[in-house]
Design an enzyme around this catalytic site. Structure first.
Site, PDB file in Angstrom:
ATOM      1  N   GLN A 162      41.698  43.421  39.209  1.00 32.95           N
ATOM      2  CA  GLN A 162      40.316  43.316  38.760  1.00 32.95           C
ATOM      3  C   GLN A 162      40.197  42.550  37.442  1.00 32.95           C
ATOM      4  O   GLN A 162      40.929  42.802  36.493  1.00 32.95           O
ATOM      5  CB  GLN A 162      39.713  44.706  38.579  1.00 32.95           C
ATOM      6  N   VAL A 204      34.584  42.090  39.654  1.00 23.66           N
ATOM      7  CA  VAL A 204      33.969  43.105  38.788  1.00 23.66           C
ATOM      8  C   VAL A 204      33.763  44.370  39.611  1.00 23.66           C
ATOM      9  O   VAL A 204      33.146  44.325  40.676  1.00 23.66           O
ATOM     10  CB  VAL A 204      32.622  42.617  38.224  1.00 23.66           C
ATOM     11  N   GLY A 219      34.468  37.995  46.543  1.00 23.89           N
ATOM     12  CA  GLY A 219      34.051  39.368  46.755  1.00 23.89           C
ATOM     13  C   GLY A 219      33.985  40.131  45.451  1.00 23.89           C
ATOM     14  O   GLY A 219      34.355  39.626  44.390  1.00 23.89           O
ATOM     15  N   ARG A 220      33.458  41.356  45.543  1.00 20.60           N
ATOM     16  CA  ARG A 220      33.384  42.256  44.392  1.00 20.60           C
ATOM     17  C   ARG A 220      32.835  41.550  43.154  1.00 20.60           C
ATOM     18  O   ARG A 220      33.417  41.604  42.082  1.00 20.60           O
ATOM     19  CB  ARG A 220      34.754  42.846  44.094  1.00 20.60           C
ATOM     20  N   SER A 221      31.681  40.972  43.316  1.00 19.18           N
ATOM     21  CA  SER A 221      31.132  40.174  42.212  1.00 19.18           C
ATOM     22  C   SER A 221      29.685  40.540  41.871  1.00 19.18           C
ATOM     23  O   SER A 221      28.843  39.643  41.805  1.00 19.18           O
ATOM     24  CB  SER A 221      31.215  38.691  42.577  1.00 19.18           C
TER      25      SER A 221
END
Length: 476
Positions: free
Chosen positions: A199, A236, A257-259
């Site tokens: 991360q 994030v 992804g995961r943004s």
């Protein structure tokens, strides 16, 4: 011409020396308003990584100047021929990410076992104690090979104008750039993060109150991609229960992804951010999280908001509902702008009606200004361009509800050229760490990412798939 060069050089040196003398530039805003870090402590630069570690973790309020590159690679040795695994997401060999197999975790499950070599320093970040300002000087402040870790109730910390890079980018679980877990009053500003194994930013299970992440660059270009496309997936992550986080004026690019990915009774205010070239999903809002998303620009973002089988509440402002904010926030909200992107929708007004107090000095500019502003200001070495703090962007307000939106808040479609370039275990203790993992039960309902089976918790999710909450664990 020679004289001009000398004048420019002298001006740059003067700017760096002035910053070195004063430490932090600007003032925190959003939920982190009031954070003072090391306060009026005399700014000082550590001589080496040993002194930096000591200053970061001691009980003395400090303004720590990062005036050069602090290289941690090799400082804690290497793990040679150690056990790793090849997750199902790695379909591209050396261009993908394999995973470090952590003691006490079964994240790797039945994935094929491999041997690998990685740098020990990157696995866990430098401990940061309360009342610290960590400030880069000019464009020189680099932490290479190790991130920062704020846990166990630390508070009043400012991280400004530094570059965190090269944390075992080949490997999932190779390290996190900035970790928060149980913190209060943290301002992360003008930070650049790239080439990270896991991360770029993560907030763990313990609540992180009063946090602002601003004017920062999350650069996902990589040669080792969990989604096999040169884009970083683990960007994030907000998993803290009851986090309150302002996410403003940031540049998030070349991710997949995961943004961000958000969970667990938290409030996130995402405004005036610029997303560019995301091949997967930006927002993933789950389990009781409330996200207010306004005044942002997304260009070439495949899935701005991921479908979730247990979604949280999203209020993503468009032209038809700008007035919804007026009765509660005392201002109109600002529409988002999407170019060559998927759909960003969400009109849950409970986000607005339940918005907490404590977010202040907020000015939301029109989307028409975002791309140029963010590209000019986000990241390291750009403090002189405008900090986005209350001292440079707008006058103070008593709260976010009292601050008027920028007067030019009509939606904007910029010219295209403006777009710019397995189940696992959970820590059973408050000190949230990838190294201290047991096989104890997870918090009730902890979610997992799950692309095509058989995938483990935390594996990259494909934009076309929905979430499947099939396991618990630390697999962030």
């Amino acid at each position: 011409m020679t004289l001009l060069r000398h004048l420019l050089t002298a001006t740059a040196l003067l700017g760096a020396s002035v910053q070195a003398a004063q430490g932090v530039t600007g003032s925190p805003f959003g939920f982190a308003s009031g954070t003072t870090g090391g306060g009026d402590a005399t700014p000082a630069a550590p001589s080496d990584i040993s002194q930096l570690k000591t200053w970061l973790s001691d009980s003395t309020p400090r303004v720590i100047l990062i005036d050069k590159e602090f290289n941690f690679l090799g400082s804690e040795g290497k793990c040679t021929n150690c056990e790793c695994c090849k997750p199902a997401s790695n379909t591209c060999g050396s261009s993908g990410q394999n995973a470090v197999k952590q003691n006490g975790s079964d994240w790797c499950g039945s994935y094929p076992t491999l041997t690998c070599t990685y740098d020990n320093a990157g696995i866990e970040g430098l401990e940061v104690a309360s009342n610290k300002s960590i400030v880069g000087v000019g464009s020189s402040g680099v932490l290479r090979g190790k991130g920062l870790r704020l846990v166990n109730g630390v508070s009043n910390i400012i991280i400004q104008n530094i570059h965190i890079t090269e944390l075992n980018p080949e490997f999932i679980w190779g390290g996190d750039a900035i970790t928060l877990d149980g913190t209060n009053n943290v301002w992360i500003d003008h930070v650049k993060i790239n080439l990270i194994g896991r991360q770029m930013f993560v907030a763990g299970y313990e609540a992180s109150h009063s946090v602002t992440i601003s004017n920062s660059e999350f650069d996902g270009e990589t040669s080792w991609s969990a989604t096999c496309d040169g884009h970083h997936y683990w960007t994030v992550l907000g998993y803290g229960h009851n986090d309150k986080i302002t996410f403003a004026n940031n540049y998030i690019h070349h991710t997949s992804g995961r943004s961000p990915k958000l969970e667990f009774n938290s409030f996130w205010h995402a405004y005036n951010n610029y997303w560019y070239n995301n091949t997967g999903h930006a927002f993933d809002v789950g389990k009781n999280t409330r996200a207010l998303i306004e005044g942002n620009v997304m260009v070439q973002v495949d899935t701005p908001l991921l479908a979730d089988s247990n979604p949280g509440a999203v209020f993503a402002v468009n032209t038809s509902d700008v007035s919804t904010c007026t009765s509660t926030l005392g201002r109109t909200c600002v529409p988002n702008t999407l170019i060559s992107s998927g759909t960003l929708s969400g009109s849950d007004s409970s986000v607005i009606s339940s918005w907490p107090s404590g977010e202040s000095d907020v000015t939301v500019m029109a989307a028409s200004k975002v791309a140029s502003y963010v590209k000019a200001n986000a990241g390291i070495g750009k403090l002189g361009n405008g900090s986005g703090s209350s001292s440079t962007v707008g006058a103070a307000a008593t709260s976010a509800v009292a601050k008027r939106a920028d007067s030019d808040d009509a939606p904007f479609v910029p010219a295209y050229s403006e777009a710019g370039p397995g189940a696992s275990a959970v820590p059973t203790q408050p000190s949230w760490s990838w190294r201290t993992v047991t096989n104890g039960p997870a918090p009730t309902g902890a979610p997992s990412d799950s692309p095509s089976a058989p995938q483990g918790l935390g594996a990259p999710v494909q934009a076309s798939n929905k979430h499947h909450h099939q396991g618990h664990g630390r697999g962030y």
